[in-house]
Scaffold this motif. Structure first.
Motif, PDB file in Angstrom:
ATOM      1  N   ARG A  11       8.132  -5.134  -3.588  1.00 42.60           N
ATOM      2  CA  ARG A  11       7.012  -4.357  -4.112  1.00 42.60           C
ATOM      3  C   ARG A  11       7.264  -2.864  -3.881  1.00 42.60           C
ATOM      4  O   ARG A  11       7.046  -2.036  -4.753  1.00 42.60           O
ATOM      5  CB  ARG A  11       5.744  -4.793  -3.388  1.00 42.60           C
ATOM      6  CG  ARG A  11       4.482  -4.157  -3.887  1.00 42.60           C
ATOM      7  CD  ARG A  11       3.353  -4.573  -2.986  1.00 42.60           C
ATOM      8  NE  ARG A  11       2.785  -5.842  -3.384  1.00 42.60           N
ATOM      9  CZ  ARG A  11       1.601  -5.960  -4.002  1.00 42.60           C
ATOM     10  NH1 ARG A  11       0.891  -4.889  -4.268  1.00 42.60           N
ATOM     11  NH2 ARG A  11       1.126  -7.124  -4.328  1.00 42.60           N
ATOM     12  N   TYR A  44       1.990  -4.919   4.580  1.00 48.06           N
ATOM     13  CA  TYR A  44       2.213  -4.057   3.431  1.00 48.06           C
ATOM     14  C   TYR A  44       0.983  -3.182   3.300  1.00 48.06           C
ATOM     15  O   TYR A  44      -0.143  -3.681   3.300  1.00 48.06           O
ATOM     16  CB  TYR A  44       2.415  -4.857   2.144  1.00 48.06           C
ATOM     17  CG  TYR A  44       2.480  -3.937   0.949  1.00 48.06           C
ATOM     18  CD1 TYR A  44       3.613  -3.182   0.715  1.00 48.06           C
ATOM     19  CD2 TYR A  44       1.377  -3.759   0.126  1.00 48.06           C
ATOM     20  CE1 TYR A  44       3.661  -2.285  -0.326  1.00 48.06           C
ATOM     21  CE2 TYR A  44       1.414  -2.866  -0.922  1.00 48.06           C
ATOM     22  CZ  TYR A  44       2.555  -2.128  -1.148  1.00 48.06           C
ATOM     23  OH  TYR A  44       2.580  -1.235  -2.175  1.00 48.06           O
ATOM     24  N   LEU A  85      -0.457   0.463   1.275  1.00 43.67           N
ATOM     25  CA  LEU A  85      -0.271   1.616   0.395  1.00 43.67           C
ATOM     26  C   LEU A  85      -1.431   2.559   0.636  1.00 43.67           C
ATOM     27  O   LEU A  85      -2.585   2.161   0.602  1.00 43.67           O
ATOM     28  CB  LEU A  85      -0.251   1.154  -1.062  1.00 43.67           C
ATOM     29  CG  LEU A  85      -0.044   2.270  -2.090  1.00 43.67           C
ATOM     30  CD1 LEU A  85       1.411   2.682  -2.140  1.00 43.67           C
ATOM     31  CD2 LEU A  85      -0.498   1.820  -3.455  1.00 43.67           C
ATOM     32  N   GLU A  86      -1.093   3.813   0.877  1.00 43.96           N
ATOM     33  CA  GLU A  86      -2.149   4.808   1.089  1.00 43.96           C
ATOM     34  C   GLU A  86      -1.907   5.983   0.164  1.00 43.96           C
ATOM     35  O   GLU A  86      -0.770   6.296  -0.174  1.00 43.96           O
ATOM     36  CB  GLU A  86      -2.128   5.316   2.528  1.00 43.96           C
ATOM     37  CG  GLU A  86      -2.353   4.261   3.574  1.00 43.96           C
ATOM     38  CD  GLU A  86      -1.973   4.766   4.950  1.00 43.96           C
ATOM     39  OE1 GLU A  86      -2.840   4.790   5.814  1.00 43.96           O
ATOM     40  OE2 GLU A  86      -0.800   5.144   5.128  1.00 43.96           O
TER      41      GLU A  86
END
Lengths: 158, 488
Positions: B404, B437, B439-440
């Motif tokens: 990803r 995992y 995401l920011e």
């Protein structure tokens, strides 16, 4: 969807979550062991070209086409596999079988696997499959016949 | 799509099962929740006659997974903060406000990396010295309910020590007991259309052929799935006493006298939460003491009562009712030296069966393990359901966190990726799945982290991407989170 088209990373990430199981299924059914590479390339291609997709409703048909092309490319190394436009299929079939699907798929050529996936996994009509693969409808029909025969033999062996 | 009607099944209606059911239902899946008993809540509800009286002292940490999960859903649970002035420590010199002890613990506010392989006792002795180490080990009983916290993994205990003893301002009591939480979650589950089946004890034969979250205690999961699922837990003596009101008593007494390797914690529940006993006009005192396997209920309770005599003078004369019991494996997993939470029974058990609960491979403290594993199990079950809906039996691949990240790296502008390998298996988890995992995104800067664990090591991949020029990007990276919060 719109936010992902604008390049919002969080929306893109959410789209990956949504598409991954479906794309993974198509890619690994056609490319088998190279399915994860094909999935990665498909998702990259989808996100890169997302802004060019004018109609969000066409997303699935468009992604399916990319997935089939990338899967065939991953397994044949062929960069010129013709995959034409097809409309979105409304339903997904219940293709349940007791035979080892993976072992049977291995016995088929990549193109024939793609035909099988599009017809039974994605529930496209034979005509739609022919259009998408860029082959005559007769070829699709005979291909499907052979594929079914292979499944039947496998089932008898089991 | 006919297959899309197939529900996700959740076995066990405790906190983990409720969280899993709600998480799955929020994603639009039909959910069936099977509860063997006649009411939901598991160990979060007390006795039949007073379900609001918790099974021993129960707290929530405002910086933990449960509080965060509730906040994300805007589920409002009334909570009460600690009453610092009512805090007492009972040691060999008597009962006192813990100033002396606070000073002794002062060296422990420095950040350290505690080793996984050492015992907490050996490591604290080496790092902080004898008397500080001794007190730290005993106080570990407050958060583990274990008879010998010093014998557990230093890493395991250090995380708990820092998040509870050193951050006691983050401790909260749920007003009206954990029954309040259970009732609210039940209501939420019903609103989302979860089908709740009470008195529905599933057997191995009756397990549905569908993605299933097993959120029972490990022993029950072992029987249901016919496999060996075990992890060390604690054995704890519990004493609940309702007495005539006396406001002069402390709110918490931590009994750390030297005959114990742990701490006997005595809480006056009616101090932070005057409504703890609902209609009854009384004080509720709840105490817990971790005891070894050979200690009887009577022995455990006698030791607790001795602590009560010192902290709550006159309690014996005004007892209205009392309840004494021993709870086995009732307060979650404890990690022995050489192990971390990653080594516990895995959430993903294969064949679309997933484990949730407070003793499985998920990060967090106490009930936070249930919340994290409940969310993780629900997500995996949702993925399995999507896979089945497309076509059962066909080959498939998963989008791993690393893949990803590679996809995003190829797509996002000016992305750079760094990979580091850690031999130490306990890298800090980045999300509730523990796989890691995250995401920011904030003000044009994107940061993604993927943590992948194998048998040998843990790989951490980090991606930073931004359309901005480099100096602006550097500046943004340094901005404190409070000014421009990260969006997840």
């Amino acid at each position: 969807m719109r936010a992902a088209q604008r390049g919002d990373p969080l929306a893109m990430d959410a789209l990956l979550t949504e598409l991954a199981p479906w794309v993974g299924r198509i890619c690994s059914s056609i490319a088998l062991d190279k399915g994860d590479d094909a999935m990665q390339e498909t998702l990259i291609s989808v996100l890169k070209n997302l802004p060019t997709l004018r109609e969000p409703a066409a997303l699935r048909g468009w992604v399916r086409r990319i997935a089939v092309r990338q899967a065939l490319r991953a397994v044949t190394g062929d960069r010129s596999v013709p995959v034409a436009d097809v409309p979105e299929a409304a339903t997904v079939p219940d293709f349940e079988t007791s035979v080892d699907v993976r072992e049977t798929l291995k016995k088929l050529s990549p193109q024939r696997r793609a035909v099988l996936v599009l017809r039974y996994l994605e529930d496209l009509s034979e005509q739609e499959v022919a259009e998408m693969m860029g082959t005559p409808e007769g070829t699709v029909k005979s291909g499907l016949f052979r594929a079914r025969e292979t499944f039947r033999d496998q089932w008898r062996e089991a | 799509m006919a297959t899309m009607d197939r529900p996700i099944h959740v076995v066990g209606g405790g906190i983990a099962g409720l969280v899993a059911a709600i998480t799955a239902a929020e994603a639009g899946a039909p959910v069936v929740l099977h509860e063997a008993s006649g009411r939901l809540g598991g160990r979060a509800v007390g006795s039949a006659e007073r379900p609001w009286v918790n099974l021993g002292p129960h707290v929530v940490f405002t910086d933990g997974a449960l509080a965060r999960w509730l906040r994300q859903r805007r589920i409002d649970i009334p909570m009460r903060g600690p009453l610092v002035r009512g805090l007492r420590l009972l040691d060999d010199r008597g009962t006192a406000f813990p100033i002396r002890h606070g000073l002794r613990l002062l060296p422990s506010i420095v950040r350290h990396d505690a080793p996984v392989d050492d015992t907490f006792r050996a490591w604290t002795e080496e790092t902080f010295g004898g008397s500080t180490a001794e007190l730290m080990c005993r106080l570990g009983g407050l958060i583990t309910y274990h008879h010998d916290p010093g014998s557990l993994s230093a890493r395991f205990m250090w995380e708990r020590y820092r998040r509870s003893i050193l951050s006691s301002d983050r401790v909260r009591w749920i007003a009206g007991g954990w029954l309040t939480l259970v009732d609210t979650l039940t209501e939420r589950a019903r609103t989302l259309g979860v089908r709740i089946e009470l008195d529905d004890r599933l057997t191995r034969q009756a397990l549905p052929d569908a993605p299933t979250v097993v959120a029972t205690k490990l022993a029950a999961a072992s029987r249901l799935l016919d496999r060996d699922l075990r992890w060390p837990g604690a054995r704890t003596a519990l004493l609940d006493v309702a007495t005539a009101p006396d406001r002069g008593w402390p709110s918490v007494v931590a009994d750390v006298r030297s005959d114990l390797a742990t701490c006997c914690m005595i809480e006056r529940e009616t101090a932070p939460d005057p409504g703890a006993l609902r209609e009854e006009h009384a004080e509720l005192i709840q105490a817990q003491l971790g005891v070894a396997a050979d200690v009887s209920v009577a022995e455990g309770v006698a030791r607790i009562e001795d602590g009560l005599d010192n902290g709550f003078p006159g309690w014996r004369e005004s007892v209205q009712w009392r309840r004494a019991q021993i709870l086995v494996d009732g307060v979650g997993a404890v990690d022995p030296p050489g192990t971390t939470w990653r080594d516990r029974p895995a959430v993903d058990q294969g064949d679309d069966v997933y484990l949730a609960g407070d003793a499985v491979a998920s990060p967090g403290l106490l009930s936070e393990v249930s919340v994290n594993s409940g969310v993780h199990a629900a997500r995996l079950a949702l993925d399995a359901r999507r896979r089945r809906a497309f076509a059962p039996g066909w080959p498939s691949v998963e989008l791993t966190p690393e893949r990803r990240l590679a996809v995003l790296a190829a797509v996002l502008p000016n992305a750079s990726v760094e990979t580091s390998t850690h031999v130490d298996r306990d890298v800090e988890p980045v999300d509730e799945t523990g796989l890691g995992y995250r995401l920011e995104h904030r003000a044009g800067l994107t940061r993604a982290t993927a943590v992948t664990a194998s048998d040998a090591d843990v790989r951490v991949m980090t991606l930073v991407a931004s359309g901005l020029p480099k100096p602006a990007r550097r500046l943004l990276e340094r901005l404190p989170g409070r000014l421009r919060p990260w969006r997840r």
